[in-house]
Design a protein around this motif. Structure first.
Motif, short mmCIF file in Angstrom:
data_model
loop_
_atom_site.label_atom_id
_atom_site.label_comp_id
_atom_site.label_asym_id
_atom_site.label_seq_id
_atom_site.Cartn_x
_atom_site.Cartn_y
_atom_site.Cartn_z
N ASN A 187 50.36 66.13 3.69
CA ASN A 187 49.97 65.33 4.84
C ASN A 187 48.87 64.37 4.42
OD1 ASN A 187 49.42 64.25 7.35
ND2 ASN A 187 48.30 66.04 8.08
N PHE A 188 49.19 63.07 4.36
CA PHE A 188 48.20 62.05 4.10
C PHE A 188 47.67 61.63 5.48
CE2 PHE A 188 46.33 58.00 3.26
CZ PHE A 188 45.94 58.02 1.93
N TRP A 189 46.59 62.26 5.91
CA TRP A 189 46.10 62.05 7.27
C TRP A 189 44.97 61.02 7.29
CZ3 TRP A 189 40.97 63.11 8.05
CH2 TRP A 189 40.36 64.00 7.16
N ALA A 190 44.76 60.48 8.48
CA ALA A 190 43.68 59.52 8.68
C ALA A 190 43.04 59.80 10.04
CB ALA A 190 44.21 58.10 8.63
N ASP A 232 39.28 68.86 19.49
CA ASP A 232 40.48 68.95 18.64
C ASP A 232 40.90 67.52 18.34
OD1 ASP A 232 42.43 70.14 17.19
OD2 ASP A 232 43.47 71.08 18.88
N PHE A 233 40.24 66.91 17.36
CA PHE A 233 40.37 65.49 17.10
C PHE A 233 41.82 65.09 16.80
CE2 PHE A 233 36.08 66.68 15.68
CZ PHE A 233 35.33 65.82 16.46
N PRO A 234 42.28 63.99 17.36
CA PRO A 234 43.61 63.48 16.99
C PRO A 234 43.55 62.81 15.62
CG PRO A 234 42.58 61.97 18.52
CD PRO A 234 41.65 63.15 18.40
N ILE A 235 44.52 63.10 14.78
CA ILE A 235 44.58 62.43 13.48
C ILE A 235 45.99 61.90 13.25
CG2 ILE A 235 42.71 63.75 12.41
CD1 ILE A 235 44.81 65.51 11.07
N ALA A 236 46.07 60.80 12.55
CA ALA A 236 47.35 60.20 12.20
C ALA A 236 47.89 60.90 10.95
CB ALA A 236 47.20 58.71 11.95
N CYS A 237 49.06 61.50 11.07
CA CYS A 237 49.66 62.24 9.96
C CYS A 237 50.78 61.43 9.36
CB CYS A 237 50.20 63.58 10.47
SG CYS A 237 48.95 64.64 11.23
N ASN A 258 47.18 69.70 3.60
CA ASN A 258 46.37 68.63 4.19
C ASN A 258 45.32 68.10 3.21
OD1 ASN A 258 47.06 68.31 7.18
ND2 ASN A 258 46.78 70.54 7.06
N GLY A 259 45.21 68.73 2.06
CA GLY A 259 44.23 68.28 1.08
C GLY A 259 42.85 68.87 1.27
#
Length: 306
Positions: free
Chosen positions: A28-31, A107-112, A82-83
């Motif tokens: 998962n390269f999340w931002a 529960d922060f939203p993250i772009a996956c 997720n790294g």
């Protein structure tokens, strides 16, 4: 029409954590963002580079799927892929990027952005970024193989694969180096995201939409020959998922929910579930993503405790 490639910026900790894990099927390269990613189609190349001044591409993967998730569910779906070595460490990284109070329990939203068949290049194989890369880029830049820089980048990546062949990237090419879409194969985490989306984040049986209470169920389990594919999935409330896997409930090929008489017989309970008996499930809007009747028949015949 050419093939798109993305070059995205990542940090060294994410890279080092993942490249030490052998045999990863997906990452998962999340931002830290609530915006979904639309720069690539499934099967196109997603590459990553270090922060400036280290302007080198150090790895990548086949882009498979993108979604925005609460960080807790991203951890549940992908874990160390997720790294980060732990959920707490991942949260610490997210808090740092959001620049918020370390004690914030949101529960922060993250772009996956889900990549299958990730690869991590050895230092001698690192690729310089294209000449038109700007040092001001903090997220990513899209290239296309119809353009000179995009084509050069595609060829540089393929040259690395020639030195260390990776079948998923080199199979079925009409000739070496011709830009083409790969064939992404969903992993468990990507399957979870896909099924969550196609059922519009609601339980197929109850329409419950509390996301942490929902799970992606395989109709035919992966260990029994089922695939990580949309048509082999149902989004179910956790308790119903457990009963489905244990064979106390099923869904017929006609998409009707059925409850076994054994719940009452074995547990002297089940009134809530019997109230759902005979209910037509809410299937995905896209007929091509609806549950496979053959998979449902398999569950009826091999798992359901009639």
């Amino acid at each position: 029409m050419g093939i798109n490639l993305v070059v995205a910026v990542t940090d060294g900790d994410w890279f080092e954590t993942l490249r030490r894990q052998p045999d990863l099927s997906e990452v998962n390269f999340w931002a830290p963002s609530a915006k979904n990613f639309r720069a690539l189609k499934p099967g196109e190349l997603f590459l990553f580079k270090f922060h400036a001044p280290d302007n080198v591409i150090v790895g990548g993967g086949i882009f498979t799927y993108a979604n925005v998730l609460p960080c807790s569910l991203a951890w549940e779906a992908f874990g160390e892929a997720n790294g980060a070595p732990s959920e707490q460490e991942m949260r610490s990284q997210i808090v740092k990027y959001f620049r918020t109070d370390p004690d914030d329990r949101s529960d922060f939203p993250i772009a996956c952005r889900i990549l299958t068949k990730p690869f991590f290049l050895d230092e001698p194989d690192w690729i310089p970024v294209p000449e038109n890369w700007s040092p001001n880029i903090v997220a990513y830049k899209t290239y296309n193989t119809d353009d000179a820089e995009g084509l050069r980048l595609w060829r540089e990546v393929n040259e690395r694969f020639r030195r260390r062949p990776i079948p998923e990237f080199t199979e079925n090419q009409p000739r070496f180096g011709v830009p083409h879409l790969m064939r992404p194969r969903l992993g468990q985490g990507a399957f979870r995201l896909l099924v969550t989306d196609i059922y519009e984040r609601r339980c197929a049986v109850t329409q419950e939409r509390t996301l942490p209470a929902l799970e992606a169920a395989h109709i035919r389990p992966y260990r029994d020959g089922g695939a990580h594919e949309a048509r082999n999935g149902l989004l179910l409330r956790r308790d119903i998922h457990s009963l489905f896997d244990a064979g106390y409930v099923t869904v017929t090929p006609d998409l009707d929910f059925e409850v076994s008489r054994r719940i009452k017989k074995e547990f002297e309970n089940g009134r809530h579930y019997y109230a759902l008996h005979g209910r037509r499930i809410k299937a995905p809007r896209d007929a091509l993503q609806c549950p496979d009747p053959d998979a449902l028949s398999w569950h009826n015949e091999n798992r359901f405790r009639a």
